[in-house]
Every structure is written in C-alpha cells, then in structure tokens.
Design an enzyme around this catalytic site. Structure first.
Site, PDB file in Angstrom:
ATOM      1  N   LYS A   1      39.132  42.805  36.705  1.00 29.77           N
ATOM      2  CA  LYS A   1      40.494  42.274  36.620  1.00 29.77           C
ATOM      3  C   LYS A   1      40.996  42.420  35.181  1.00 29.77           C
ATOM      4  CE  LYS A   1      40.113  39.710  40.857  1.00 29.77           C
ATOM      5  NZ  LYS A   1      39.347  38.671  41.531  1.00 29.77           N
TER       6      LYS A   1
ATOM      7  N   SER B   1      42.713  31.736  42.989  1.00 28.79           N
ATOM      8  CA  SER B   1      43.510  32.956  42.943  1.00 28.79           C
ATOM      9  C   SER B   1      44.862  32.842  43.633  1.00 28.79           C
ATOM     10  CB  SER B   1      42.714  34.108  43.546  1.00 28.79           C
ATOM     11  OG  SER B   1      42.319  33.784  44.852  1.00 28.79           O
TER      12      SER B   1
ATOM     13  N   HIS C   1      39.077  35.210  37.842  1.00 27.26           N
ATOM     14  CA  HIS C   1      40.458  35.177  37.343  1.00 27.26           C
ATOM     15  C   HIS C   1      40.569  34.489  35.986  1.00 27.26           C
ATOM     16  CE1 HIS C   1      42.955  37.055  40.409  1.00 27.26           C
ATOM     17  NE2 HIS C   1      42.144  36.546  41.319  1.00 27.26           N
TER      18      HIS C   1
HETATM   19  C1  LIG Z   1      38.435  39.074  42.683  1.00 29.67           C
HETATM   20  C2  LIG Z   1      37.388  38.053  42.807  1.00 29.67           C
HETATM   21  C3  LIG Z   1      36.055  38.420  42.994  1.00 29.67           C
HETATM   22  C4  LIG Z   1      35.653  39.852  43.186  1.00 29.67           C
HETATM   23  O1  LIG Z   1      35.612  40.545  41.983  1.00 29.67           O
HETATM   24  P1  LIG Z   1      35.513  42.151  42.017  1.00 29.67           P
HETATM   25  O2  LIG Z   1      34.962  42.497  40.676  1.00 29.67           O
HETATM   26  O3  LIG Z   1      36.880  42.664  42.274  1.00 29.67           O
HETATM   27  O4  LIG Z   1      34.565  42.487  43.117  1.00 29.67           O
HETATM   28  C5  LIG Z   1      35.089  37.439  43.031  1.00 29.67           C
HETATM   29  N1  LIG Z   1      35.427  36.134  42.916  1.00 29.67           N
HETATM   30  C6  LIG Z   1      36.705  35.734  42.753  1.00 29.67           C
HETATM   31  C7  LIG Z   1      37.009  34.288  42.597  1.00 29.67           C
HETATM   32  C8  LIG Z   1      37.729  36.679  42.694  1.00 29.67           C
HETATM   33  O5  LIG Z   1      38.996  36.289  42.528  1.00 29.67           O
END
Ligand SMILES: *Cc1c(COP(=O)(O)O)cnc(C)c1O
Length: 395
Positions: free
Chosen positions: A242, A183, A211
C-alpha cells in the site's frame, strides 16, 4: 449441459447478476497516480492505496531496474531452499531498524503474512479474540489455525473485556487481533486500551498495520509506534503493497517469533520468494521514509484539506481519523450512482456496498495521497458538490 460446462458455476454467476452485484473490473491504463487513465478516461484517482505516491516514484523505478540488471527477474526458489537472496535479508534488516523491533520476516503479501503468522502462533487449545471488522486475511488466518475464535464488537472495549472474561480460564495462549486502521471507515484501533486489557488478563496482542504502514507513526512506522507501544505489542504485521508502493507483507517482533515463522510460516516455506527488484524497490521506499517526513506530511495535509472540504459541503464522512475518508451514501444504489456520476465528472471513487459494509452504510471510499495537488482536490470536491446535490445527498 456437458460435464465440463461447469453449469453450476454459470448458475452462481447468474445469481450475482440477479442480485445486481455482478461487476466488471475497472481497467487502469496508466501508472497508479493522482490522475490516472481508467476505462479510457483521464480522471482524478481517489481509490488507490498509494498513500505516498511511491508506486510510480522515480527512485523506486530506478532501484527496481538496477536490481533486475544485477539479480535478474526471479528469485528462483522458495526462501528455505535457495531463493533467499542477500537483498531479501537486507530488506528485513532495514525494516527491523525502521520498526524498532528485534527482527522482521518478509512474506509475499500482507495477505500471506496473516495466513502464515496466525496459524504459526496459535494452535489447538488457544483462543483468538478478534475485532468483528478485521480484514479478510485475518479471518482466513484464524480459520487456518486450529485455535478457537471469539469476536468482540468493533472497537468496543467493554465488549472486549466481556469476551476476555468468558474465555480467560479455558485456554493457554490468548491472542487479541485487530487491524491498526480499519479499511472501510478509516478509524484507528484503540491500542492503548487494548494493551491495558491484554496485560491485565495475560493476553498477547497482534496488530495488522496494512493501512498504517507508511501512514501512522513519526515516519510511517505504524500504529504501535504512533501510540508509543512498540515494545508492548507482540506481533506487528505490515504491508509493502500500500503506502510502500510495491508488494509484500511482513511480521515484526521478537527474534524468537521471527525465527519460528522462518521454520513454520507456511507461505514462507512453500511459496517462492519475492523478485529481487521488489525487495530493492521496498528498500528504497524505506530509505525515502527514513530521510524525511516530506511525503507523510504532504499526505496528511492533503487528507485533512479534502476531509474538511467534504464536511463543509455537508457530506457524512463517518468516523475517519486517517486519509481513508468514506462518503456515506446510505443505500447501495445511491452509492453506486454517486460513484458512476463522479466518474462522468472526472473523478474515480469506488463504491463499497453490502456485504463489505453494513446495509444502509453504503459509501464511496476516498483515499487522498501525497501526490495529489490542491488543484486536484479542489476539482474533486467540486465534482462531489455537484453530484451530491444532484442525487440529494447534500443541499
Ligand atoms: C490490504 C490489507 C491486507 C493485505 O495486504 P496485501 O499486501 O495487499 O496482501 C492485509 N490486512 C489488511 C488489514 C489490509 O487492509
């Protein structure tokens, strides 16, 4: 100085202030979109994870409203008691088809998917082999399991092999865990090499596609699909929060794994099911992705366009291979200054500093979406050029 004043907490907050890392949350005063009202000002929004512009898409809004009229607002219970609505099952079936896997189980978020799945899969006597840059929710999931955890250097396949060799004879289940897309840098995990090593040494593989859901793969099925490895990766985590534009997380894989998590994935058992409107909107998002690649194509086109502009201006965008494009500023203060000045010029791009990234690698992180227009991106690039020259990042 009374018992209930929580003075020890105030002291910790003061320490944050002394270190210059105390912060106020930016306030979004409009829907998340290519241009949003943030802290009272309309700006080009380059910091959301709303990759495809689905968070405020008319078809998702409509699906959510219809579901509220049909099902009401809340699910009323955890899935395992009587919160399991047919619309939750419909979403899981839809996701399983979309991902080309046997089955899917939906959790309340990507975070809880990791917190539930990892301890559900590995236990005492097992080992987790984890990329050092894995997401916080993976780290917490590992801690919640009773397995030992060993880390390898970020995306370093020699180091991964070294670590596997150190542990391979001492444990029953060996699970390699990696983010699909990282990320902070926007680089893609080396899944073909990871899978080769895993199969050579008898390890299982677990990929967190937060992502990459809606981003990689022909229609956004994720990183395993992108590399043609869907049947050689044992556990795929996805998020619905996301690119899918709503909220939720899921585990995709073999039917026995999904049935097991249905019995032992703790957030699934002990936290209430997602509101039906959330499930309905997620179903509609998957429909949109399945019908055409228009949104993913537009997102990639925009991301490549903007990245090229930043590179031509002379910015260091690191090793990004996805729409996540960092602009490396160096020290923390410079990144904070870049972000602050960009906001004055009408662009919201959040700074990211130590300890989230290494010392000296502070940056602002941009994520271009399918909803941005070329005019938005040209305007944002002009602001970057102006501020970058002003603070000495580019000539
Ligand atoms: C954003 C993210 C999460 C969390 O996801 P949410 O649905 O926002 O709880 C988990 N793992 C990674 C790699 C992320 O970037």
């Amino acid at each position: 100085m009374g018992l209930h004043d929580l003075d020890f907490i105030t002291k910790r907050l003061d320490e944050l202030k002394e270190q210059g890392v105390y912060r106020q949350l930016p306030v979004l005063q409009s829907p998340s979109g290519p241009r949003s009202v943030i802290n009272g000002k309309e700006v080009i929004n380059l910091s959301s994870n709303n990759y495809l512009g689905l968070a405020n898409h008319p078809r998702l809004r409509e699906a959510g409203k219809k579901a509220i009229d049909k099902w009401g607002m809340g699910a009323g219970a955890v899935r395992t008691i009587i919160g399991n609505m047919s619309i939750h099952e419909e979403l899981e079936e839809k996701l399983a088809k979309f991902k080309h896997v046997e089955a899917v189980i939906v959790f309340q978020s990507g975070f809880t998917a990791n917190a539930g799945a990892i301890p559900g899969i590995v236990d005492k006597g097992d080992v987790i082999i984890s990329d050092e840059l894995n997401h916080a929710s993976i780290i917490d999931g590992c801690r919640l399991s009773k397995a030992d955890v060993v880390r390898y250097k970020h995306s370093d396949m020699e180091d991964l092999e070294r670590v596997i060799n150190e542990v391979k004879d001492n444990y029953s289940t060996k699970l390699i865990i990696t983010d699909g897309v990282f990320s902070m840098d926007g680089d893609i995990a080396k899944l073909p090499e990871i899978v080769e090593l895993a199969e050579k040494y008898g390890c299982l593989t677990y990929v967190d596609d937060a992502h990459s859901s809606g981003v990689l793969g022909s229609s956004g099925q994720g990183s395993a699909h992108h590399f043609g490895l869907s049947d050689r990766i044992d556990v795929q985590i996805g998020t619905l929060s996301k690119a899918i534009g709503v909220v939720g997380g899921y585990v995709a894989g073999r039917r026995n794994l999904i049935e097991w998590l249905n019995h032992r994935g703790r957030p699934f058992l002990f936290s209430t099911a997602a509101p039906p409107a959330v499930a309905a909107a997620c179903i509609e998002a998957i429909n949109i992705l399945s019908e055409s690649t228009e949104l993913t194509d537009k997102m990639w086109d925009n991301a490549n366009y903007f990245k090229k502009k930043l590179n031509e201006l002379g910015f260091n965008t690191g090793k990004s291979e996805t729409p996540i494009t960092p602009v490396i500023a160096g020290d923390d203060r410079k990144a904070v200054e870049l972000s602050r000045r960009l906001f004055e010029e009408g662009v919201f791009a959040q700074s990211i500093v130590f300890p989230t990234v290494a010392k000296g690698a502070a940056r602002v992180r941009t994520i271009v979406t399918a909803a941005h227009t070329k005019e938005d991106l040209d305007e944002a690039a002009s602001a970057f050029a102006k501020v970058g020259r002003e603070i000495g990042l580019i000539k």
